[in-house]
Design a protein around this motif. Structure first.
Motif, short mmCIF file in Angstrom:
data_model
loop_
_atom_site.label_atom_id
_atom_site.label_comp_id
_atom_site.label_asym_id
_atom_site.label_seq_id
_atom_site.Cartn_x
_atom_site.Cartn_y
_atom_site.Cartn_z
N MET A 93 6.41 -8.01 -9.91
CA MET A 93 7.06 -7.39 -8.76
C MET A 93 7.64 -6.02 -9.02
SD MET A 93 8.89 -10.67 -7.10
CE MET A 93 7.94 -12.10 -6.66
N MET A 94 7.91 -5.69 -10.28
CA MET A 94 8.40 -4.34 -10.58
C MET A 94 7.28 -3.35 -10.27
SD MET A 94 10.63 -4.74 -14.09
CE MET A 94 10.69 -3.00 -14.39
N LEU A 95 7.60 -2.33 -9.52
CA LEU A 95 6.57 -1.39 -9.10
C LEU A 95 6.55 -0.17 -10.01
CD1 LEU A 95 7.18 -1.53 -5.26
CD2 LEU A 95 5.48 -2.78 -6.59
N ASP A 96 5.36 0.19 -10.44
CA ASP A 96 5.14 1.42 -11.18
C ASP A 96 3.99 2.16 -10.53
OD1 ASP A 96 7.07 1.47 -13.34
OD2 ASP A 96 6.05 -0.29 -14.12
N GLU A 97 3.82 3.40 -10.91
CA GLU A 97 2.82 4.24 -10.24
C GLU A 97 1.39 3.77 -10.48
OE1 GLU A 97 3.43 8.36 -11.01
OE2 GLU A 97 5.57 8.21 -10.67
N ASP A 98 1.07 3.36 -11.68
CA ASP A 98 -0.30 2.92 -11.95
C ASP A 98 -0.30 1.71 -12.88
OD1 ASP A 98 -0.10 3.80 -14.67
OD2 ASP A 98 -0.67 5.81 -14.07
N SER A 99 -1.46 1.12 -13.05
CA SER A 99 -1.56 -0.12 -13.83
C SER A 99 -1.24 0.09 -15.31
CB SER A 99 -2.94 -0.75 -13.66
OG SER A 99 -3.94 0.13 -14.10
N THR A 100 -1.56 1.24 -15.86
CA THR A 100 -1.26 1.50 -17.27
C THR A 100 0.24 1.57 -17.49
OG1 THR A 100 -3.34 2.70 -17.52
CG2 THR A 100 -1.65 3.06 -19.21
N THR A 101 0.93 2.29 -16.62
CA THR A 101 2.39 2.39 -16.72
C THR A 101 3.02 1.02 -16.56
OG1 THR A 101 2.30 4.60 -15.81
CG2 THR A 101 4.44 3.53 -15.78
N ARG A 102 2.52 0.25 -15.61
CA ARG A 102 3.05 -1.09 -15.36
C ARG A 102 2.85 -1.99 -16.58
NH1 ARG A 102 0.57 -5.35 -11.36
NH2 ARG A 102 2.18 -6.92 -11.48
N LEU A 103 1.66 -1.97 -17.16
CA LEU A 103 1.38 -2.80 -18.33
C LEU A 103 2.26 -2.39 -19.51
CD1 LEU A 103 -0.33 -5.08 -19.47
CD2 LEU A 103 -2.04 -3.37 -20.11
N ASN A 104 2.43 -1.09 -19.72
CA ASN A 104 3.31 -0.63 -20.80
C ASN A 104 4.74 -1.08 -20.59
OD1 ASN A 104 1.44 0.63 -22.48
ND2 ASN A 104 1.53 2.54 -21.33
N SER A 105 5.20 -1.08 -19.34
CA SER A 105 6.55 -1.56 -19.05
C SER A 105 6.68 -3.05 -19.34
CB SER A 105 6.90 -1.29 -17.58
OG SER A 105 8.14 -1.87 -17.26
N ILE A 106 5.67 -3.82 -18.94
CA ILE A 106 5.69 -5.27 -19.17
C ILE A 106 5.72 -5.59 -20.66
CG2 ILE A 106 4.31 -7.37 -18.96
CD1 ILE A 106 3.34 -6.26 -16.23
#
Length: 76
Positions: free
Chosen positions: A27-40
Motif C-alpha cells: 500500500m505504500m506508494l512510490d513513483e515506480d516499481s524499482t523505487t517501491r521494491l527498494n523501499s520494501i
C-alpha cells in the motif's frame, strides 16, 4: 524450555505485525516499481517491518511489558 503458549493475544500481535507488512509491501506508494521494491527490501518499508517485528517479539516474550514496549517505540 517450553515455547510460549499461543493465546488470542498472540493472534492479535501477529495480526498487527502482518498489517504493517501488508501496508509496507502493498500500500505504500512510490513513483515506480524499482523505487517501491527498494523501499520494501532496504528502505523505509524494511525499517517499519523490522521495528514492528521487534516490538511484536518483545510483546510475545514479555506480555506484561507490552505497553511499555509500545511507549518506548514512540509509535503512539
Amino acid at each position: 524450555m517450553n515455547p510460549p503458549r499461543r493465546t488470542s493475544g498472540t493472534r492479535d500481535i501477529v495480526g498487527a505485525f502482518n498489517s504493517v507488512a501488508e501496508y509496507t509491501d502493498h500500500m505504500m506508494l512510490d513513483e515506480d516499481s524499482t523505487t517501491r521494491l527498494n523501499s520494501i527490501w532496504f528502505g523505509r518499508g524494511e525499517q517499519l517491518k523490522l521495528k514492528a517485528f521487534r516490538l511484536a517479539e518483545q510483546m510475545l516474550m514479555r506480555p506484561e511489558s507490552g505497553i511499555q514496549a509500545i511507549n518506548k517505540t514512540g509509535v503512539f
